[in-house]
Design a protein around this motif. Structure first.
Motif, mmCIF file in Angstrom:
data_model
loop_
_atom_site.group_PDB
_atom_site.id
_atom_site.type_symbol
_atom_site.label_atom_id
_atom_site.label_comp_id
_atom_site.label_asym_id
_atom_site.label_seq_id
_atom_site.Cartn_x
_atom_site.Cartn_y
_atom_site.Cartn_z
ATOM 1 N N TYR A 115 7.740 -2.247 19.494
ATOM 2 C CA TYR A 115 7.266 -3.005 18.324
ATOM 3 C C TYR A 115 7.988 -4.347 18.243
ATOM 4 O O TYR A 115 7.365 -5.394 18.021
ATOM 5 N N TRP A 116 9.317 -4.328 18.436
ATOM 6 C CA TRP A 116 10.096 -5.565 18.335
ATOM 7 C C TRP A 116 9.714 -6.543 19.447
ATOM 8 O O TRP A 116 9.561 -7.743 19.193
ATOM 9 N N LYS A 118 6.846 -6.775 21.066
ATOM 10 C CA LYS A 118 5.515 -7.322 20.792
ATOM 11 C C LYS A 118 5.557 -8.345 19.663
ATOM 12 O O LYS A 118 4.862 -9.364 19.716
ATOM 13 N N LYS A 119 6.363 -8.072 18.651
ATOM 14 C CA LYS A 119 6.475 -8.991 17.525
ATOM 15 C C LYS A 119 6.979 -10.353 17.974
ATOM 16 O O LYS A 119 6.656 -11.386 17.371
ATOM 17 N N HIS A 120 7.760 -10.364 19.039
ATOM 18 C CA HIS A 120 8.315 -11.614 19.553
ATOM 19 C C HIS A 120 7.564 -12.113 20.791
ATOM 20 O O HIS A 120 8.117 -12.874 21.590
ATOM 21 N N GLU A 175 13.341 -6.856 10.062
ATOM 22 C CA GLU A 175 12.038 -7.202 10.632
ATOM 23 C C GLU A 175 10.990 -6.131 10.391
ATOM 24 O O GLU A 175 9.794 -6.425 10.337
ATOM 25 N N THR A 262 1.477 3.392 14.332
ATOM 26 C CA THR A 262 2.149 2.834 15.501
ATOM 27 C C THR A 262 2.167 3.817 16.664
ATOM 28 O O THR A 262 2.011 3.427 17.827
#
Length: 286
Positions: A115-116, A118-120, A175, A262
């Protein structure tokens, strides 16, 4: 009770045992440690454990596959993870072409790390190769040995990463605003046949005692003893965990929905699963 690790998030259990809160409800609670949430989930299904703590994703996938278990509360209503990177990494863009140390695919640890990324703007296994390095200690070792440039760690392993000079690039709770981390799950037969035991277990929670400032010294001493930590590390871990301890163990249902969605996005869940199939909120202390 089955616990997948030893960490500060379990301080309500340690305090409840030490202070006799469970005895006040005619319960004797034995803590058993296993390696990871998957083994804990297996234990609650086979009846070896009546209650376990686990990341929500393990329970979600288990219920989808027919496990007779329900989430009844949580120890943290925020993520306990932080993103750590090797010393040459300045920002997420520097991770392109590198490897990330994760846990088994579909595990909550793996899901949060992906998740982290992809977020970035980083696509897992395209921009950043995901390797399975196991639990916290294994993931830190992968970072230390240069096998990975980024990983995700929870306390108290994060304190070791700090000591080694690795960079805490992000705190996940900043986040990921909606999440429950170490959740409490009960065997479905226990819920059905002996609900009074579940009510008693949840009623004996120690969060109110822990949050009382006058009790801080006593709580820190219990943590040092149970987790075999020095005072400085115990205080750091306690101060990190304290804001995430929810009153009466009340879970963030939106966080459970996030976890279900998710897990589905990762492909680990290929069927519709309602929150009601996973959660039973009847047992919070009155």
């Amino acid at each position: 009770m089955g616990l997948p690790s030893k960490n500060m998030s379990y301080i309500p259990f340690y305090v409840a045992i030490k202070k006799g809160f469970y005895q006040n409800y005619n319960l004797k609670v034995n803590l058993n440690y296993v390696k990871g949430g998957v083994l804990a989930l297996r234990g609650v299904q086979t009846g070896d454990f009546h209650i376990i703590s686990s990341l929500p994703e393990s329970v979600i996938t288990g219920v989808a596959e027919g496990a007779n278990v329900k989430l009844i509360g949580t120890l943290d209503d925020k993520s306990m993870y932080s993103i750590y990177v090797s010393k040459d990494i300045k920002d997420p863009n520097d991770l392109k072409g590198k490897s990330a140390a994760s846990n088994v695919p579909g595990n909550g640890t793996d899901i949060q790390l992906q998740y982290w990324l992809k977020k970035h703007g980083l696509e897992p296994n395209k921009d950043v190769r995901i390797i399975n390095s196991g639990e916290n200690a294994g993931r830190l070792q992968a970072l230390q040995q240069g096998q990975a440039a980024v990983t995700i760690l929870s306390q108290p392993t994060d304190l070791k990463a700090d000591e080694m000079g690795f960079k805490r690039l992000a705190v996940m709770r900043d986040e990921l605003k909606t999440y429950n981390h170490n959740m409490i799950a009960a065997n479905g037969d226990l819920i059905k046949n002996k609900p009074e035991v579940v009510y008693a277990f949840m009623a004996a929670e120690a969060v109110a005692f822990i949050k009382e400032k006058a009790n801080r010294e006593e709580v820190i001493k219990i943590a040092m003893e149970e987790l075999e930590m020095n005072r400085a590390d115990a205080e750091k871990s306690f101060d990190f965990v304290l804001p995430a301890l929810p009153d009466k163990g009340k879970m963030n249902v939106e966080g459970v929905k996030w976890a279900i969605d998710t897990v589905k996005e990762t492909g680990a869940l290929n069927k519709e699963l309602s929150v009601e199939k996973v959660v039973d909120e009847r047992f919070y202390a009155k």
